[in-house]
Design a protein around this motif. Sequence first.
Motif: not given
Length: 625
Positions: A295-302
């Motif tokens: 979702s646009p509100d989620a935080r993504l860490v790669l």
Amino acid sequence: MKNENMIHLLSEAGTLSPIDIHFARFVTRLHGRPDDDVFLAAALVSRATTGGDVCLDLAAAAETQLVAAAPGRRGVTCPPLSGWRKKLVRSPAVGRPGRLCPLIIDDRDRLYLYRYWNYEHELAGAINRRMAQEVSGIDLKVLKDGLQKYFPPSGGHPVDWQKIACLCAVTRKLSVISGGPGTGKTFLIAGLLALILEQAGGESPNIFLAAPTGKAAARLKEALRSAAGRLACPDFVREKLPADTYTIHRLLGAIPDSPHFYYNQDHPLPADVLIVDEASMVDLALMAKLVLALSPDARLVLIGDMDQLASVSPGSAFGDICGRGGRHVFSAPFVRLAQKVGLQTGTAPPGDSAAPSGLQDCTVVLKKGYRFKKNSGIAALAEAVKKGDRPGAVDILKSGAFDELSWREIDSFESLKNGLASRVIQPYAAYLQTEDPAQAFRQFSRFAILCAARKGILGVEAVSRLVETILHQKGLIRPDAAAADPWYPGRPILITRNSYSLNLFNGDIGLTFSGKPADGDDPRVYFQNGEGELRRFSPYRLPENEPAYAMTVHKSQGSEFEHVLLILPEQDSPLLTRELLFTGVTRAGKSLEIWAREDILKLAVSRRIERASGLRDLLWGDTSA
């Protein structure tokens, strides 16, 4: 040249596979009439994606000789770029970006299969939207205290890149963290989780941890449990640390016999935070599906290593997202934010009017190593390989200055046989002479033979058969080539296909032991999970597998062994790249042996993986040059 004659020449030379030819015939039919140039373009796009490219670089392919001329036979050469492009643009089988056609051609003379153009376009759009978003409501005082609490001083280095990476990941919806082996990525994840949970206060955000393979997910779980035990965090934070890790396929809900997932753009994953480890192993298609499922509100860490091998399937998505090869400078607002929490970024803030691409504030490269000792030969060799320093790499191996490094010239099956006969007895005898599975795993995991290729006289298949023969001749194992049952005590295997029902995954290692009376004396294969617990299975229930006396460098990604023997092929191969060599070298913790010809070693150091792709341009443009 007649189309069928050209096809025969290309097929006979091994330039094109049957699937390349089949696809090119299909595109030519859509084109409306036989055309050598359209056929070649379609066939070469198919071949390129099979080889890991996302697209075909027409400019690089133009006027390339595919089959040399011979007496009484014309050769096959790609046409000049200008005429080739004009013909493709006019073809009904080829569309401009945004159209629905089998092939897509863009303004930079890149020719795509439609699905890969779409994956690239959708991934770039999702990342560009996410990288501009900041997390609201961050308590900078709590963050500053947490950074000091969870990450000790960096030992005199002016920039603490672990802290900078955490600052990025806590304050932005997208963060991309690249670091080589031993740069503390797993400890960083543990500290980052604590920082995020402190910011959440009494709330309990949905945090998911994922990796591309079951083996990588299990290692992440085990390493995080160890790292979290060293964190001086409050009880409410420790209680909320996630206990499970997932493969990306399991996380998204793989649908059997389908390329689609249960969670997708229309049905987002219920995640507030998603951290993906070993992201360099994720191919373009899976990366696109993963990012779009948030979702646009989620935080993504790669998190990954852009200098390691790229994915087996098309694309080098993580390297492209990192902007590998470019020079990146944080924006003035990010530099000021770092200063507010007591951090230096190592660069003077540019003027606000010269603010760089948004991805530059989302991307951090970890530069301090913790695994190798200060004067490590393995670390010195890895650095030379990463920089493409051929003379330096050879000098390090030849110098004799490092006890943990050795090099042996080997170029034939006979020299391999002679070398292995004396090399493998001691490390393999240690695990073969114990009946305790836990002890056997500890011994087996200390030593690994890694090969660049599967096939060939110095490839995994030949090496594994040879090791098995040597051990049999020494009386350490009892395989009977004439027997229908190959499951002799001590046989190591590598799982090659995921089995979610058995919780066994591609890359898992199993060791075979004699069965107990309760099993009818039938053999059992033991596996060890991330907690060190043992599980045993009848070999006849296992998913696809192969002997594990040796493995490819690709299969070893994410693993670490005390002692590594790295064998390079006897002749040049497209597989030989500095990324493959770097990955193989850095699997070793205490000692490394390389068996290879000097010219082959130099070729590997000098060649980079250059996968044709437009993703980097879509994300970075010209700002990183």
